[in-house]
Write a protein that holds these residues in place. Structure first.
Motif, PDB file in Angstrom:
ATOM      1  N   GLY A   1       0.817  -1.203   0.000  1.00  0.00           N
ATOM      2  CA  GLY A   1       0.000   0.000   0.000  1.00  0.00           C
ATOM      3  C   GLY A   1       0.854   1.257   0.000  1.00  0.00           C
ATOM      4  N   ILE A   2       0.211   2.392  -0.177  1.00  0.00           N
ATOM      5  CA  ILE A   2       0.870   3.697  -0.162  1.00  0.00           C
ATOM      6  C   ILE A   2       0.702   4.301   1.227  1.00  0.00           C
ATOM      7  N   GLY A   3       1.791   4.804   1.778  1.00  0.00           N
ATOM      8  CA  GLY A   3       1.726   5.475   3.067  1.00  0.00           C
ATOM      9  C   GLY A   3       1.666   6.980   2.858  1.00  0.00           C
ATOM     10  N   PHE A   4       0.777   7.656   3.560  1.00  0.00           N
ATOM     11  CA  PHE A   4       0.665   9.100   3.383  1.00  0.00           C
ATOM     12  C   PHE A   4      -0.126   9.743   4.515  1.00  0.00           C
ATOM     13  N   SER A   5       0.059  11.045   4.683  1.00  0.00           N
ATOM     14  CA  SER A   5      -0.832  11.898   5.472  1.00  0.00           C
ATOM     15  C   SER A   5      -0.938  13.209   4.726  1.00  0.00           C
ATOM     16  N   PHE A   6      -2.029  13.920   4.905  1.00  0.00           N
ATOM     17  CA  PHE A   6      -2.175  15.170   4.155  1.00  0.00           C
ATOM     18  C   PHE A   6      -3.072  16.165   4.874  1.00  0.00           C
ATOM     19  N   SER A   7      -2.918  17.411   4.483  1.00  0.00           N
ATOM     20  CA  SER A   7      -3.819  18.485   4.885  1.00  0.00           C
ATOM     21  C   SER A   7      -4.193  19.234   3.613  1.00  0.00           C
ATOM     22  N   TYR A   8      -5.222  20.081   3.678  1.00  0.00           N
ATOM     23  CA  TYR A   8      -5.597  20.784   2.466  1.00  0.00           C
ATOM     24  C   TYR A   8      -6.173  22.163   2.757  1.00  0.00           C
ATOM     25  N   GLN A   9      -6.083  23.007   1.761  1.00  0.00           N
ATOM     26  CA  GLN A   9      -6.633  24.356   1.799  1.00  0.00           C
ATOM     27  C   GLN A   9      -7.392  24.597   0.495  1.00  0.00           C
ATOM     28  N   TYR A  10      -8.370  25.494   0.532  1.00  0.00           N
ATOM     29  CA  TYR A  10      -9.083  25.832  -0.703  1.00  0.00           C
ATOM     30  C   TYR A  10      -9.457  27.309  -0.688  1.00  0.00           C
ATOM     31  N   HIS A  11      -9.628  27.847  -1.873  1.00  0.00           N
ATOM     32  CA  HIS A  11      -9.892  29.277  -2.032  1.00  0.00           C
ATOM     33  C   HIS A  11     -10.680  29.477  -3.319  1.00  0.00           C
ATOM     34  N   ARG A  12     -11.652  30.372  -3.288  1.00  0.00           N
ATOM     35  CA  ARG A  12     -12.502  30.565  -4.455  1.00  0.00           C
ATOM     36  C   ARG A  12     -11.709  31.101  -5.641  1.00  0.00           C
ATOM     37  N   GLY A  13     -11.983  30.532  -6.824  1.00  0.00           N
ATOM     38  CA  GLY A  13     -11.433  31.078  -8.053  1.00  0.00           C
ATOM     39  C   GLY A  13     -10.595  30.094  -8.843  1.00  0.00           C
ATOM     40  N   LYS A  14     -10.431  30.425 -10.108  1.00  0.00           N
ATOM     41  CA  LYS A  14      -9.560  29.689 -11.010  1.00  0.00           C
ATOM     42  C   LYS A  14      -8.307  30.525 -11.220  1.00  0.00           C
ATOM     43  N   PRO A  15      -7.136  30.001 -10.843  1.00  0.00           N
ATOM     44  CA  PRO A  15      -5.936  30.838 -10.926  1.00  0.00           C
ATOM     45  C   PRO A  15      -5.532  31.153 -12.358  1.00  0.00           C
ATOM     46  N   PHE A  16      -5.180  32.409 -12.589  1.00  0.00           N
ATOM     47  CA  PHE A  16      -4.682  32.891 -13.876  1.00  0.00           C
ATOM     48  C   PHE A  16      -5.543  32.411 -15.058  1.00  0.00           C
ATOM     49  N   PRO A  17      -6.825  32.749 -15.037  1.00  0.00           N
ATOM     50  CA  PRO A  17      -7.682  32.327 -16.153  1.00  0.00           C
ATOM     51  C   PRO A  17      -7.293  33.038 -17.445  1.00  0.00           C
ATOM     52  N   LYS A  18      -7.652  32.445 -18.572  1.00  0.00           N
ATOM     53  CA  LYS A  18      -7.391  33.059 -19.872  1.00  0.00           C
ATOM     54  C   LYS A  18      -8.519  34.046 -20.167  1.00  0.00           C
ATOM     55  N   ILE A  19      -8.184  35.316 -20.078  1.00  0.00           N
ATOM     56  CA  ILE A  19      -9.187  36.362 -20.234  1.00  0.00           C
ATOM     57  C   ILE A  19      -9.111  36.936 -21.639  1.00  0.00           C
ATOM     58  N   LYS A  20     -10.250  37.004 -22.281  1.00  0.00           N
ATOM     59  CA  LYS A  20     -10.308  37.543 -23.633  1.00  0.00           C
ATOM     60  C   LYS A  20     -10.111  39.053 -23.598  1.00  0.00           C
ATOM     61  N   GLU A  21      -9.090  39.518 -24.293  1.00  0.00           N
ATOM     62  CA  GLU A  21      -8.838  40.952 -24.350  1.00  0.00           C
ATOM     63  C   GLU A  21      -9.980  41.636 -25.099  1.00  0.00           C
ATOM     64  N   ASN A  22     -10.283  42.833 -24.656  1.00  0.00           N
ATOM     65  CA  ASN A  22     -11.313  43.665 -25.285  1.00  0.00           C
ATOM     66  C   ASN A  22     -12.714  43.077 -25.182  1.00  0.00           C
ATOM     67  N   PHE A  23     -12.920  42.167 -24.215  1.00  0.00           N
ATOM     68  CA  PHE A  23     -14.280  41.685 -23.975  1.00  0.00           C
ATOM     69  C   PHE A  23     -15.120  42.866 -23.492  1.00  0.00           C
ATOM     70  N   VAL A  24     -16.330  42.985 -24.025  1.00  0.00           N
ATOM     71  CA  VAL A  24     -17.178  44.142 -23.727  1.00  0.00           C
ATOM     72  C   VAL A  24     -18.315  43.750 -22.778  1.00  0.00           C
ATOM     73  N   TYR A  25     -18.397  44.461 -21.663  1.00  0.00           N
ATOM     74  CA  TYR A  25     -19.453  44.263 -20.676  1.00  0.00           C
ATOM     75  C   TYR A  25     -20.595  45.244 -20.930  1.00  0.00           C
ATOM     76  N   LEU A  26     -21.796  44.857 -20.528  1.00  0.00           N
ATOM     77  CA  LEU A  26     -22.909  45.788 -20.492  1.00  0.00           C
ATOM     78  C   LEU A  26     -22.918  46.507 -19.144  1.00  0.00           C
ATOM     79  N   LEU A  27     -23.395  47.728 -19.118  1.00  0.00           N
ATOM     80  CA  LEU A  27     -23.609  48.389 -17.837  1.00  0.00           C
ATOM     81  C   LEU A  27     -24.666  47.598 -17.057  1.00  0.00           C
ATOM     82  N   PRO A  28     -24.532  47.511 -15.736  1.00  0.00           N
ATOM     83  CA  PRO A  28     -25.398  46.608 -14.954  1.00  0.00           C
ATOM     84  C   PRO A  28     -26.783  47.171 -14.634  1.00  0.00           C
TER      85      PRO A  28
END
Length: 316
Positions: free
Chosen positions: A96-123
């Motif tokens: 078997g595999i021996g291991f121990s672990f801890s974990y952390q999490y945080h909202r979001g996708k790191p360094f997403p590919k953002i489309k340049e010049n994407f146009v938003y509507l006023l809200p």
């Protein structure tokens, strides 16, 4: 962000039959299952909506083919409610595999590919007149430096106006339990009603300062440009109604860096997007008046074929 240490998990997994062990109850639970071939599936189950960065730190690791080091930190994103994070394979399949672990999490996708010049509507609904101000980073009042790319917008309306989505996305968080205290002027008040929307490219838009009880979307709901979210509300004693908007994305991959104060402030990058105004694509200038507008091309720019067909049928 949470960090949960899984106690007493350093074991030599020599069992033949599959077995699942899991952490204490949490918004995000990391479980593992030992398979009959002694490989280990590391899985997740989460109550939260949207994409999360997760770091799993293996403090001890032995007989593992994937990673030769006794310590290793896995970094990746998780979506949906349940799924597999990774599989550990044994060097020696008879052990078997021996291991121990801890974990952390945080909202979001790191360094997403953002489309340049994407146009938003006023809200706001088409034809609504609003004044726009750029908001200062209020952490400065407490001796904290502003994030490197800080950008936030304050939209001011004379009366409660419908707030609409600026682009297609999924509602990942809703807060609608606060009643504005209009007897005081606040420099900062975090008791505000909010809607957080995650876009397809991984950016997030936080709409803040809704009128109490006016939010009309739910977590997990897909919204389109011009989908009504709620009504502008009060922030303080001012008679003006307001909406605060922040558009940002996660720009770190290793969550232990958040222990550093400077990294906390710069965990997210903020965006100064282009908005559609009078047939043009513009950056919003502080102190200016704008009139919300839209067209079919902008509304449907992120639609699926089925959504475009349905939209075309609705306007005929």
């Amino acid at each position: 962000m949470k960090k949960i240490q899984l106690a007493c998990l350093f074991v030599l997994l020599l069992l033949i039959s599959p077995k699942v062990l899991k952490s204490q109850i949490s918004d995000v639970e990391i479980t593992y299952q030992v398979n009959t071939d002694n490989s280990v599936d590391v899985n997740f189950k989460k109550q939260l909506v949207g994409t999360y960065l997760i770091n799993i730190e293996f403090d001890q690791l032995s007989n593992c083919e994937n990673y030769s080091s006794a310590k290793y930190t896995y970094s990746g994103t998780i979506r949906g409610r349940v799924g597999k994070v990774l599989t550990l394979k044994p060097k020696d399949p008879n052990m078997g595999i021996g291991f121990s672990f801890s974990y952390q999490y945080h909202r979001g996708k790191p360094f997403p590919k953002i489309k340049e010049n994407f146009v938003y509507l006023l809200p706001f609904s088409k034809g609504t007149k609003v004044k726009v101000n750029h908001m200062n980073y209020l952490g400065k009042r407490f001796g904290k430096g502003a994030p490197d790319s800080w950008k936030a917008f304050q939209f001011i309306t004379e009366k409660s106006e419908p707030v609409v989505a600026m682009r297609k996305g999924v509602v990942v968080e809703v807060k609608d339990q606060f009643v504005a205290d209009t007897t005081k002027d606040f420099h900062y008040n975090d008791n505000v009603n909010e809607v957080l929307i995650e876009h397809r490219d991984g950016t997030l838009a936080r709409y803040s300062c809704f009128k109490s009880g006016s939010i009309c979307v739910k977590e997990g709901q897909t919204v389109h440009p011009n989908t009504k979210l709620g009504l502008t509300g009060w922030y303080s004693a001012s008679k003006k109604r307001e909406l605060h908007v922040f558009i940002y994305y996660l720009k770190i991959r290793m969550l232990e860096k958040l222990e550093d104060e400077e990294n906390k402030q710069n965990a997210y990058a903020y965006i100064d997007p282009l908005f559609y105004h009078k047939g043009d694509k513009v950056n919003l200038l502080s102190g200016n008046l704008y009139v919300s507008d839209s067209n079919d091309e902008l509304i449907t720019q992120e639609f699926t074929r089925r959504e475009k067909k349905k939209y075309s049928s609705s306007i005929q």
